[in-house]
Design a protein around this motif. Structure first.
Motif, short mmCIF file in Angstrom:
data_model
loop_
_atom_site.label_atom_id
_atom_site.label_comp_id
_atom_site.label_asym_id
_atom_site.label_seq_id
_atom_site.Cartn_x
_atom_site.Cartn_y
_atom_site.Cartn_z
N MET A 1 0.85 -1.26 -0.03
CA MET A 1 0.05 0.03 -0.18
C MET A 1 0.84 1.25 0.10
O MET A 1 2.03 1.38 0.71
N THR A 2 0.66 2.28 -1.00
CA THR A 2 1.27 3.58 -0.75
C THR A 2 0.23 4.67 -0.32
O THR A 2 -0.89 4.79 -0.76
N ASP A 3 0.92 5.30 0.59
CA ASP A 3 0.15 6.19 1.41
C ASP A 3 0.51 7.79 1.06
O ASP A 3 1.79 8.14 1.15
N ILE A 4 -0.42 8.47 0.75
CA ILE A 4 -0.24 10.00 0.50
C ILE A 4 -0.14 10.78 1.62
O ILE A 4 -1.37 10.79 2.47
N ALA A 5 0.78 11.36 2.18
CA ALA A 5 0.73 12.20 3.36
C ALA A 5 0.28 13.53 3.12
O ALA A 5 -0.46 14.33 3.94
N HIS A 6 0.43 14.23 2.14
CA HIS A 6 -0.01 15.43 1.77
C HIS A 6 0.05 15.75 0.32
O HIS A 6 0.74 15.14 -0.48
N VAL A 7 -0.50 16.86 -0.20
CA VAL A 7 -0.05 17.36 -1.57
C VAL A 7 0.39 18.73 -1.69
O VAL A 7 0.07 19.59 -0.41
N GLY A 154 -3.17 6.87 4.51
CA GLY A 154 -2.70 8.17 3.87
C GLY A 154 -3.71 9.03 4.43
O GLY A 154 -5.02 9.00 4.64
N ALA A 155 -3.51 10.47 4.21
CA ALA A 155 -4.39 11.70 4.65
C ALA A 155 -5.02 12.27 3.49
O ALA A 155 -5.80 12.66 3.70
N ILE A 184 2.81 15.35 -5.17
CA ILE A 184 2.15 14.44 -4.52
C ILE A 184 3.23 13.91 -3.32
O ILE A 184 4.12 13.17 -3.54
N GLY A 185 2.91 14.32 -2.15
CA GLY A 185 3.95 13.69 -1.00
C GLY A 185 3.53 12.15 -0.72
O GLY A 185 2.40 11.97 -0.02
N VAL A 186 4.44 11.25 -1.01
CA VAL A 186 4.21 9.92 -0.72
C VAL A 186 5.16 9.21 0.13
O VAL A 186 6.21 9.41 -0.14
N PRO A 203 7.85 12.22 4.74
CA PRO A 203 8.04 11.37 5.97
C PRO A 203 6.99 10.33 6.30
O PRO A 203 5.84 10.60 6.02
N ALA A 204 7.39 9.32 6.93
CA ALA A 204 6.30 8.33 7.34
C ALA A 204 5.40 8.91 8.27
O ALA A 204 5.70 9.62 9.05
N LEU A 205 3.88 8.34 7.92
CA LEU A 205 3.03 9.18 8.77
C LEU A 205 2.93 8.41 10.32
O LEU A 205 3.44 7.31 10.44
#
Length: 207
Positions: A1-7, A154-155, A184-186, A203-205
């Protein structure tokens, strides 16, 4: 799974953009801004959706955005599918939808953000989906012209929409050129996707 932290939105006036988003959404929006002089015109190929708790919250946040300098594209109204939403253009040029699936009267004017959805306008939804699946994403919904990917921890939820269809859905002209003005911050490493959207290592969530 790839998590998006922010854009991250790339804007010509960083201070003004920061003030706009802080005024409209408060501190919890997983969107950052940074200055950029990269030329871009017209539709930048993406939209951002913010899900709120009820119609009154949509109205209040929409009005606050207009007062802060946004332009209405579609004023908030009830939709045929049962939700309530409006579309606006932020002063930096990005296109936003404020929406809720709650019934009239539900949620009050509570401005709490329930979900943020980044929709990328792509040339070939099937090809883009395959590329993201190869990078660890999982498909949550597939409607052909529109695919939503699992957000994991992700957020931000990622959706892929055929570019002209996305523009039509949001009520904007699909024509545009130059930079997307988006990063896109991933969690897991940066890359540039098949449609030219830039992904950057975040950074890791926090657990």
């Amino acid at each position: 799974m790839t998590d998006i932290a922010h854009v991250t939105l790339e804007v010509t006036d960083q201070a003004s953009a920061e003030a706009f988003y802080r005024t409209v959404f408060g501190p919890d929006l997983p969107v950052q801004v940074r200055g950029s002089d990269a030329p871009t015109t017209g539709f930048r190929g993406f939209t951002v959706g913010v899900d709120l708790r009820g119609p009154a919250a949509v109205d209040d946040v929409f009005a606050r955005a207009l007062a802060a300098g946004a332009t209405a594209i579609k004023p908030p109204e009830a939709q045929q599918w049962g939700g309530y939403s409006g579309v606006l253009r932020a002063p930096d040029g990005s296109v936003w939808k404020l929406a809720t699936s709650a019934a009239p009267g539900a949620g009050g004017a509570d401005p709490t953000i329930e979900r943020v959805v980044l929709l990328l306008g792509v040339a070939d939804v099937a090809a883009s989906t395959r590329a993201y699946v190869d990078r660890g994403f999982e498909v949550a919904k597939d409607y052909g012209q529109y695919v939503e990917l699992e957000p994991g921890d992700g957020a931000v939820t990622l959706g892929l929409y055929e570019r002209t269809g996305l523009a039509a859905e949001f009520g904007v002209d699909p024509e545009g050129s130059g930079a997307h003005g988006l990063a896109i911050g991933v969690v897991g490493g940066g890359f540039v996707d098949v449609d030219g959207f830039a992904w950057e290592t975040a950074p890791a969530l926090e657990a």
